[in-house]
Design an enzyme around this catalytic site. Sequence first.
Site, mmCIF file in Angstrom:
data_model
loop_
_atom_site.group_PDB
_atom_site.id
_atom_site.type_symbol
_atom_site.label_atom_id
_atom_site.label_comp_id
_atom_site.label_asym_id
_atom_site.label_seq_id
_atom_site.Cartn_x
_atom_site.Cartn_y
_atom_site.Cartn_z
ATOM 1 N N SER A 139 -47.512 -2.348 1.751
ATOM 2 C CA SER A 139 -47.141 -3.753 1.862
ATOM 3 C C SER A 139 -45.653 -3.869 1.563
ATOM 4 O O SER A 139 -45.070 -2.995 0.896
ATOM 5 C CB SER A 139 -47.944 -4.590 0.851
ATOM 6 N N TYR A 152 -50.431 -6.200 -8.355
ATOM 7 C CA TYR A 152 -50.388 -5.852 -6.940
ATOM 8 C C TYR A 152 -49.127 -5.062 -6.628
ATOM 9 O O TYR A 152 -49.183 -4.041 -5.921
ATOM 10 C CB TYR A 152 -50.456 -7.128 -6.102
#
Length: 234
Positions: A139, A152
């Site tokens: 990501s 995250y």
Amino acid sequence: MQNIENKVAYITGGSKGIGFGIAKILVENGLKVAISGRNLDDLQEAQAVLGEDNLLVFQSDVINFEDEVNSVKRVIERFGKLDVVIANAGVGKFAPVDEISLDDWNAMIATNLTGVFHTLKASVEELKKSKGYYISIASLAGTNFFAGGAGYNASKFGVVGFTQAAMLDLRKHDIKCTTIMPGSVTSNFADHVPSDSDAWKIQPSDLGEMVIHLLQMNANVLPSKIEVRPSKTS
């Protein structure tokens, strides 16, 4: 350009979202594809769309290494080889670092980071045989930190570092390793329900086409880390 027809790919978290979008494009381009996930109903729905001729569907939880070992065995039993592994399974839980729960932190590290390792560890010997390709779905959160993203961010920064180090370790075996780092994608991630308002985002099929391009590239070329963003904002 490399011939990709009849290559065999295994995709974790392949029943919906990015994983499903990649699986659909790969099947349409003549690959044989195995997808895994934790939810049997989602897997069956994916199979109903993708068909059965060149598709293998089964439950696996990347948190459990033995699940991934068994997953690779099932792929070999069905298709006889394994050319491409796409570590896509992931979860997202967002909260300030002083508020995030231990369960949410552990779930992200176990799935997003340790799960990526489990998938490669379970498949690496087959990839050595096929001189294959390992792709992790990271990501932009793996390079851009943000408030509320401590867990995250940590998991995705880890995925980027892990995959780049694996690339250096495994290229002597003629295994390619790439990490793809998408920005905003239309998906079911973090319980999002896709709608028309997501049209400006990257589509899962866009990432599937990116995987096709990677697989078709000359054997001497390796884009080891790819950042990809929507061309416009909302």
